[in-house]
Design a protein around this motif. Structure first.
Motif, PDB file in Angstrom:
ATOM      1  N   ILE A 131      36.873  28.203  49.804  1.00 20.04           N
ATOM      2  CA  ILE A 131      37.258  27.944  48.414  1.00 20.04           C
ATOM      3  C   ILE A 131      38.120  26.684  48.368  1.00 20.04           C
ATOM      4  O   ILE A 131      39.037  26.532  49.179  1.00 20.04           O
ATOM      5  N   PRO A 132      37.842  25.749  47.459  1.00 22.07           N
ATOM      6  CA  PRO A 132      38.662  24.533  47.358  1.00 22.07           C
ATOM      7  C   PRO A 132      40.146  24.862  47.249  1.00 22.07           C
ATOM      8  O   PRO A 132      40.536  25.796  46.549  1.00 22.07           O
ATOM      9  N   GLU A 133      40.959  24.080  47.945  1.00 22.63           N
ATOM     10  CA  GLU A 133      42.390  24.369  48.040  1.00 22.63           C
ATOM     11  C   GLU A 133      43.073  24.430  46.675  1.00 22.63           C
ATOM     12  O   GLU A 133      43.955  25.255  46.450  1.00 22.63           O
ATOM     13  N   GLU A 134      42.657  23.554  45.752  1.00 25.88           N
ATOM     14  CA  GLU A 134      43.319  23.532  44.443  1.00 25.88           C
ATOM     15  C   GLU A 134      43.047  24.813  43.655  1.00 25.88           C
ATOM     16  O   GLU A 134      43.857  25.228  42.815  1.00 25.88           O
ATOM     17  N   ILE A 135      41.918  25.463  43.913  1.00 26.73           N
ATOM     18  CA  ILE A 135      41.614  26.738  43.263  1.00 26.73           C
ATOM     19  C   ILE A 135      42.299  27.883  44.005  1.00 26.73           C
ATOM     20  O   ILE A 135      42.898  28.775  43.388  1.00 26.73           O
ATOM     21  N   LEU A 136      42.240  27.828  45.323  1.00 26.48           N
ATOM     22  CA  LEU A 136      42.842  28.884  46.136  1.00 26.48           C
ATOM     23  C   LEU A 136      44.347  28.977  45.891  1.00 26.48           C
ATOM     24  O   LEU A 136      44.920  30.080  45.878  1.00 26.48           O
ATOM     25  N   ALA A 137      44.991  27.838  45.670  1.00 25.90           N
ATOM     26  CA  ALA A 137      46.447  27.826  45.468  1.00 25.90           C
ATOM     27  C   ALA A 137      46.856  28.597  44.217  1.00 25.90           C
ATOM     28  O   ALA A 137      47.995  29.068  44.117  1.00 25.90           O
ATOM     29  N   LYS A 138      45.955  28.741  43.257  1.00 24.88           N
ATOM     30  CA  LYS A 138      46.274  29.437  42.010  1.00 24.88           C
ATOM     31  C   LYS A 138      45.824  30.896  42.008  1.00 24.88           C
ATOM     32  O   LYS A 138      46.003  31.600  41.005  1.00 24.88           O
TER      33      LYS A 138
ATOM     34  N   VAL B 216      45.699  36.891  43.894  1.00 26.42           N
ATOM     35  CA  VAL B 216      45.581  37.751  45.071  1.00 26.42           C
ATOM     36  C   VAL B 216      44.613  37.098  46.049  1.00 26.42           C
ATOM     37  O   VAL B 216      43.902  36.145  45.693  1.00 26.42           O
ATOM     38  N   ASP B 217      44.581  37.594  47.273  1.00 25.70           N
ATOM     39  CA  ASP B 217      43.679  37.055  48.287  1.00 25.70           C
ATOM     40  C   ASP B 217      42.226  37.271  47.860  1.00 25.70           C
ATOM     41  O   ASP B 217      41.771  38.414  47.753  1.00 25.70           O
ATOM     42  N   PRO B 218      41.476  36.199  47.618  1.00 26.87           N
ATOM     43  CA  PRO B 218      40.100  36.371  47.139  1.00 26.87           C
ATOM     44  C   PRO B 218      39.144  36.910  48.194  1.00 26.87           C
ATOM     45  O   PRO B 218      38.053  37.372  47.875  1.00 26.87           O
ATOM     46  N   TRP B 219      39.533  36.839  49.464  1.00 28.12           N
ATOM     47  CA  TRP B 219      38.672  37.309  50.543  1.00 28.12           C
ATOM     48  C   TRP B 219      39.023  38.721  51.001  1.00 28.12           C
ATOM     49  O   TRP B 219      38.414  39.252  51.921  1.00 28.12           O
TER      50      TRP B 219
ATOM     51  N   ALA C 287      33.285  42.785  36.831  1.00 25.21           N
ATOM     52  CA  ALA C 287      34.208  41.782  36.307  1.00 25.21           C
ATOM     53  C   ALA C 287      35.534  41.806  37.061  1.00 25.21           C
ATOM     54  O   ALA C 287      36.108  40.751  37.350  1.00 25.21           O
ATOM     55  N   ALA C 288      36.038  42.992  37.372  1.00 23.28           N
ATOM     56  CA  ALA C 288      37.291  43.088  38.110  1.00 23.28           C
ATOM     57  C   ALA C 288      37.147  42.473  39.494  1.00 23.28           C
ATOM     58  O   ALA C 288      38.032  41.744  39.971  1.00 23.28           O
ATOM     59  N   ASN C 289      36.027  42.726  40.142  1.00 21.68           N
ATOM     60  CA  ASN C 289      35.775  42.138  41.459  1.00 21.68           C
ATOM     61  C   ASN C 289      35.634  40.628  41.357  1.00 21.68           C
ATOM     62  O   ASN C 289      36.160  39.885  42.192  1.00 21.68           O
ATOM     63  N   ALA C 290      34.936  40.159  40.324  1.00 24.14           N
ATOM     64  CA  ALA C 290      34.735  38.724  40.148  1.00 24.14           C
ATOM     65  C   ALA C 290      36.050  37.997  39.901  1.00 24.14           C
ATOM     66  O   ALA C 290      36.240  36.868  40.379  1.00 24.14           O
ATOM     67  N   CYS C 291      36.965  38.614  39.173  1.00 24.36           N
ATOM     68  CA  CYS C 291      38.270  37.985  38.954  1.00 24.36           C
ATOM     69  C   CYS C 291      38.946  37.707  40.290  1.00 24.36           C
ATOM     70  O   CYS C 291      39.501  36.614  40.510  1.00 24.36           O
ATOM     71  N   ARG C 292      38.917  38.670  41.167  1.00 23.34           N
ATOM     72  CA  ARG C 292      39.548  38.491  42.468  1.00 23.34           C
ATOM     73  C   ARG C 292      38.840  37.417  43.281  1.00 23.34           C
ATOM     74  O   ARG C 292      39.460  36.508  43.815  1.00 23.34           O
ATOM     75  N   ARG C 293      37.521  37.527  43.378  1.00 25.32           N
ATOM     76  CA  ARG C 293      36.755  36.618  44.237  1.00 25.32           C
ATOM     77  C   ARG C 293      36.782  35.178  43.727  1.00 25.32           C
ATOM     78  O   ARG C 293      36.731  34.236  44.518  1.00 25.32           O
ATOM     79  N   ALA C 294      36.856  35.005  42.418  1.00 27.42           N
ATOM     80  CA  ALA C 294      36.839  33.661  41.839  1.00 27.42           C
ATOM     81  C   ALA C 294      38.235  33.144  41.514  1.00 27.42           C
ATOM     82  O   ALA C 294      38.386  32.148  40.802  1.00 27.42           O
ATOM     83  N   CYS C 295      39.263  33.823  42.028  1.00 26.21           N
ATOM     84  CA  CYS C 295      40.657  33.365  41.876  1.00 26.21           C
ATOM     85  C   CYS C 295      41.094  33.308  40.417  1.00 26.21           C
ATOM     86  O   CYS C 295      41.833  32.410  40.014  1.00 26.21           O
ATOM     87  N   LEU C 296      40.630  34.267  39.626  1.00 27.68           N
ATOM     88  CA  LEU C 296      40.984  34.328  38.213  1.00 27.68           C
ATOM     89  C   LEU C 296      42.005  35.433  37.991  1.00 27.68           C
ATOM     90  O   LEU C 296      41.992  36.465  38.673  1.00 27.68           O
ATOM     91  N   ASP C 297      42.861  35.260  37.011  1.00 26.48           N
ATOM     92  CA  ASP C 297      43.865  36.274  36.707  1.00 26.48           C
ATOM     93  C   ASP C 297      43.183  37.562  36.234  1.00 26.48           C
ATOM     94  O   ASP C 297      42.220  37.509  35.455  1.00 26.48           O
TER      95      ASP C 297
END
Length: 265
Positions: free
Chosen positions: A19-26, A29-32, A225-235
């Motif tokens: 995951i690009p660092e600028e996205i991962l930084a935000k 929770v741990d997306p992986w 949707a709940a899983n996608a929020c985590r995996r895609a670094c979304l609140d």
């Protein structure tokens, strides 16, 4: 290509999933990360209704009565504990202590003798004895050095080695959401054929079966949707938005995965 070239290509393709660092930084929770509860529920379902697909069939026919089974990347035991009537001793390896705790609790209730090893394969391979049969299910897409992983698995098995993996990377289903929310495309490779090619190049007499996954990935759109929020670094507060977007993009219901079973003796 030879094994070294195929191994390097596997690593490069897997690293392209970073995951690009600028996205991962935000990321909130741990997306992986993986949920022990979700893995535990999958194991309980497998115990209640054993899957007679190719993976379990190839394990059962090769495991001697009261034989030793090595489960690498065991999770809570979904790919090993259903064979409880044949297992003499189970050796379970996983980097998650919580997963191993869940497996141990279930093994004890089932009367399956178990030794757990906390760590990553093949780093901890010297801590397990040679087993009659080995399984590594839904693990290889987490393994950059796949050649070392497979060699160590074969070296610690006197009989059959069985792998199970989805045909495509397990996060491939999220590609439309990554494009929608972050404007980036996710990779296509590696795929199961890349693992097959490498195993064959390493000298293993590989055989392959493929089928439709026996389970839906998610039971509800809300779970997706709940899983996608985590995996895609979304609140997590955006879960309703993600659910609506997934529906608009035609992502629900998700098509079932294709699962690939690879084995050699």
């Amino acid at each position: 290509m030879d094994a070294e070239e195929l191994a390097a290509r596997w690593r490069e393709r897997l690293e392209s999933w970073a995951i690009p660092e600028e996205i991962l930084a935000k990321a909130p929770v741990d997306p992986w990360g993986h949920s022990p509860e979700r893995f535990g529920a999958r194991t309980d379902r497998a115990l209640a209704d054993r899957d007679d697909g190719p993976t379990m069939t190839r394990l059962a026919e090769a495991l001697p009565d009261r034989g030793t089974l090595l489960d690498v990347g065991s999770g809570a035991g979904a790919s090993s504990l259903p064979l409880r009537e044949r297992i003499g001793h189970l050796y379970a390896v996983d980097p998650s202590a919580a997963m191993l705790e869940g497996l141990t609790l279930r093994a004890d209730k089932l009367g399956v003798p178990v030794t757990t090893v906390h760590g990553r394969w093949p780093d901890v391979s010297d801590r397990v004895p040679t087993a009659d049969v080995a399984v590594a299910a839904h693990v290889v897409y987490n393994v950059p050095d796949l050649a070392a992983f497979l060699r160590a698995l074969d070296a610690r098995t006197r009989g059959r080695v069985v792998l199970e993996l989805p045909h495509r990377h397990p996060m491939s289903w999220m590609t439309p959401l990554w494009q929608h929310f972050h404007g980036i495309d996710r990779p296509v490779r590696p795929i199961a054929e890349d693992c097959v090619a490498l195993a064959a190049a390493l000298g293993f007499a590989v055989r392959v079966e493929e089928r439709e996954a026996p389970l839906e990935r998610f039971d509800t759109l809300e779970e997706l949707a709940a899983n996608a929020c985590r995996r895609a670094c979304l609140d997590p507060s955006r879960v309703d938005e993600v659910a609506a977007t997934a529906a608009e993009l035609g992502m629900w219901p998700l098509p079932r995965d294709r699962w690939v079973t690879i084995w050699w003796d």
